[in-house]
Scaffold this motif. Structure first.
Motif, PDB file in Angstrom:
ATOM      1  N   CYS A  14      -8.915  52.850   4.787  1.00 26.16           N
ATOM      2  CA  CYS A  14      -8.818  52.532   3.369  1.00 26.16           C
ATOM      3  C   CYS A  14     -10.234  52.590   2.791  1.00 26.16           C
ATOM      4  O   CYS A  14     -11.154  51.949   3.308  1.00 26.16           O
ATOM      5  N   ASN A  15     -10.407  53.391   1.746  1.00 23.16           N
ATOM      6  CA  ASN A  15     -11.695  53.522   1.081  1.00 23.16           C
ATOM      7  C   ASN A  15     -11.821  52.454   0.002  1.00 23.16           C
ATOM      8  O   ASN A  15     -10.885  52.250  -0.784  1.00 23.16           O
ATOM      9  N   ASN A  16     -12.968  51.801  -0.044  1.00 23.57           N
ATOM     10  CA  ASN A  16     -13.185  50.690  -0.964  1.00 23.57           C
ATOM     11  C   ASN A  16     -14.490  50.894  -1.717  1.00 23.57           C
ATOM     12  O   ASN A  16     -15.490  51.314  -1.138  1.00 23.57           O
ATOM     13  N   ARG A  17     -14.468  50.552  -3.013  1.00 22.86           N
ATOM     14  CA  ARG A  17     -15.657  50.646  -3.861  1.00 22.86           C
ATOM     15  C   ARG A  17     -15.724  49.370  -4.698  1.00 22.86           C
ATOM     16  O   ARG A  17     -14.774  49.036  -5.398  1.00 22.86           O
ATOM     17  N   VAL A  18     -16.862  48.657  -4.598  1.00 25.04           N
ATOM     18  CA  VAL A  18     -16.998  47.364  -5.262  1.00 25.04           C
ATOM     19  C   VAL A  18     -18.259  47.341  -6.116  1.00 25.04           C
ATOM     20  O   VAL A  18     -19.314  47.816  -5.694  1.00 25.04           O
ATOM     21  N   GLU A  19     -18.125  46.764  -7.289  1.00 19.27           N
ATOM     22  CA  GLU A  19     -19.287  46.435  -8.104  1.00 19.27           C
ATOM     23  C   GLU A  19     -19.276  44.925  -8.298  1.00 19.27           C
ATOM     24  O   GLU A  19     -18.314  44.370  -8.844  1.00 19.27           O
ATOM     25  N   PHE A  20     -20.314  44.275  -7.820  1.00 20.23           N
ATOM     26  CA  PHE A  20     -20.422  42.829  -7.994  1.00 20.23           C
ATOM     27  C   PHE A  20     -21.022  42.536  -9.364  1.00 20.23           C
ATOM     28  O   PHE A  20     -21.855  43.299  -9.872  1.00 20.23           O
ATOM     29  N   ILE A  21     -20.604  41.417  -9.945  1.00 24.30           N
ATOM     30  CA  ILE A  21     -21.024  41.035 -11.288  1.00 24.30           C
ATOM     31  C   ILE A  21     -21.574  39.622 -11.224  1.00 24.30           C
ATOM     32  O   ILE A  21     -20.922  38.722 -10.678  1.00 24.30           O
ATOM     33  N   GLY A  22     -22.764  39.439 -11.762  1.00 28.59           N
ATOM     34  CA  GLY A  22     -23.351  38.107 -11.764  1.00 28.59           C
ATOM     35  C   GLY A  22     -24.798  38.135 -12.192  1.00 28.59           C
ATOM     36  O   GLY A  22     -25.311  39.148 -12.673  1.00 28.59           O
ATOM     37  N   GLU A  23     -25.454  37.016 -11.973  1.00 31.99           N
ATOM     38  CA  GLU A  23     -26.870  36.903 -12.286  1.00 31.99           C
ATOM     39  C   GLU A  23     -27.678  37.773 -11.328  1.00 31.99           C
ATOM     40  O   GLU A  23     -27.310  37.951 -10.167  1.00 31.99           O
ATOM     41  N   ARG A  24     -28.784  38.271 -11.820  1.00 32.64           N
ATOM     42  CA  ARG A  24     -29.620  39.195 -11.054  1.00 32.64           C
ATOM     43  C   ARG A  24     -29.980  38.647  -9.673  1.00 32.64           C
ATOM     44  O   ARG A  24     -29.884  39.365  -8.667  1.00 32.64           O
ATOM     45  N   ASN A  25     -30.394  37.396  -9.596  1.00 31.19           N
ATOM     46  CA  ASN A  25     -30.805  36.818  -8.311  1.00 31.19           C
ATOM     47  C   ASN A  25     -29.658  36.771  -7.309  1.00 31.19           C
ATOM     48  O   ASN A  25     -29.857  37.051  -6.125  1.00 31.19           O
ATOM     49  N   GLU A  26     -28.470  36.415  -7.780  1.00 28.52           N
ATOM     50  CA  GLU A  26     -27.319  36.382  -6.880  1.00 28.52           C
ATOM     51  C   GLU A  26     -26.956  37.786  -6.395  1.00 28.52           C
ATOM     52  O   GLU A  26     -26.600  37.986  -5.242  1.00 28.52           O
ATOM     53  N   LEU A  27     -27.062  38.767  -7.295  1.00 30.65           N
ATOM     54  CA  LEU A  27     -26.745  40.143  -6.917  1.00 30.65           C
ATOM     55  C   LEU A  27     -27.730  40.681  -5.878  1.00 30.65           C
ATOM     56  O   LEU A  27     -27.339  41.430  -4.979  1.00 30.65           O
ATOM     57  N   ILE A  28     -28.983  40.266  -5.982  1.00 30.06           N
ATOM     58  CA  ILE A  28     -29.983  40.665  -4.984  1.00 30.06           C
ATOM     59  C   ILE A  28     -29.606  40.106  -3.616  1.00 30.06           C
ATOM     60  O   ILE A  28     -29.698  40.799  -2.600  1.00 30.06           O
ATOM     61  N   VAL A  29     -29.129  38.864  -3.590  1.00 32.77           N
ATOM     62  CA  VAL A  29     -28.732  38.236  -2.321  1.00 32.77           C
ATOM     63  C   VAL A  29     -27.499  38.931  -1.743  1.00 32.77           C
ATOM     64  O   VAL A  29     -27.427  39.193  -0.535  1.00 32.77           O
ATOM     65  N   VAL A  30     -26.534  39.259  -2.593  1.00 30.05           N
ATOM     66  CA  VAL A  30     -25.325  39.960  -2.130  1.00 30.05           C
ATOM     67  C   VAL A  30     -25.707  41.319  -1.528  1.00 30.05           C
ATOM     68  O   VAL A  30     -25.256  41.683  -0.441  1.00 30.05           O
ATOM     69  N   LYS A  31     -26.546  42.047  -2.242  1.00 31.13           N
ATOM     70  CA  LYS A  31     -26.973  43.364  -1.753  1.00 31.13           C
ATOM     71  C   LYS A  31     -27.682  43.233  -0.402  1.00 31.13           C
ATOM     72  O   LYS A  31     -27.382  43.988   0.533  1.00 31.13           O
ATOM     73  N   ALA A  32     -28.577  42.277  -0.285  1.00 33.94           N
ATOM     74  CA  ALA A  32     -29.302  42.078   0.974  1.00 33.94           C
ATOM     75  C   ALA A  32     -28.341  41.719   2.099  1.00 33.94           C
ATOM     76  O   ALA A  32     -28.495  42.186   3.235  1.00 33.94           O
ATOM     77  N   SER A  33     -27.337  40.908   1.787  1.00 33.84           N
ATOM     78  CA  SER A  33     -26.340  40.526   2.789  1.00 33.84           C
ATOM     79  C   SER A  33     -25.597  41.745   3.308  1.00 33.84           C
ATOM     80  O   SER A  33     -25.402  41.901   4.524  1.00 33.84           O
TER      81      SER A  33
END
Length: 166
Positions: A5-24
């Protein structure tokens, strides 16, 4: 062997939280390459799948694969952990899985096609095309996208009608 199953996600939030999600997810991708198996964040205790495979973060979007079906509930747990939302699309066409979801302000909205939807078109083995509404298509993805957009419009109209009745 699993269908992917192919999945594509865009996370939405404050810049700092998005940086943490990306790093994770970048850490999960690194771990996946080193271990050669699907990954989950350490705070998720799943035994029934939902693992992330072939993880790639590109242009502020997360791309990955799961076995057979989307892992929407895993994404919800991740969003709750990092205090973010997301929009999400997924497909595993050979199993009739095609849809999208969003998790915004703590509310999950998911819409996908069902067997009745998928049964509206057929594959012509003789010429390798898909037939839908008296037209031929080279790919089923265009048909599925059209069906999903129509389903979303119908649901939105029903919601408007219900709000007007109240």
């Amino acid at each position: 062997m699993a269908n992917w199953c192919n999945n594509r996600v865009e996370f939405i939030g404050e810049r700092n939280e998005l940086i943490v999600v990306k790093a994770s997810f970048q850490a999960l991708a690194f771990k996946e390459k080193n271990e050669g198996r699907g990954q989950l964040p350490t705070f998720i205790n799943e035994v029934n799948g939902g693992y992330f495979f072939n993880i790639v973060w590109q242009d502020d979007h997360l791309y990955y694969q799961t076995k057979w079906a989307p892992n929407t509930q895993v994404l919800v747990k991740i969003a709750e952990e990092y205090n973010v939302g997301f929009t999400y699309s997924y497909d595993e066409i050979s199993n009739g899985v095609f849809g999208e979801a969003s998790f915004l302000n703590g509310e999950l909205t998911e819409i996908d096609l069902d067997a009745d939807d998928i049964g509206q078109y057929e594959y012509n083995e003789d010429n390798g095309t898909y037939r839908f509404e008296n037209r031929n298509y080279e790919s089923s993805e265009d048909i599925l996208s059209t069906m999903l957009e129509r389903k979303k419009a119908t649901l939105k109209q029903q919601e408007l009608n219900n709000n007007n009745e109240q």
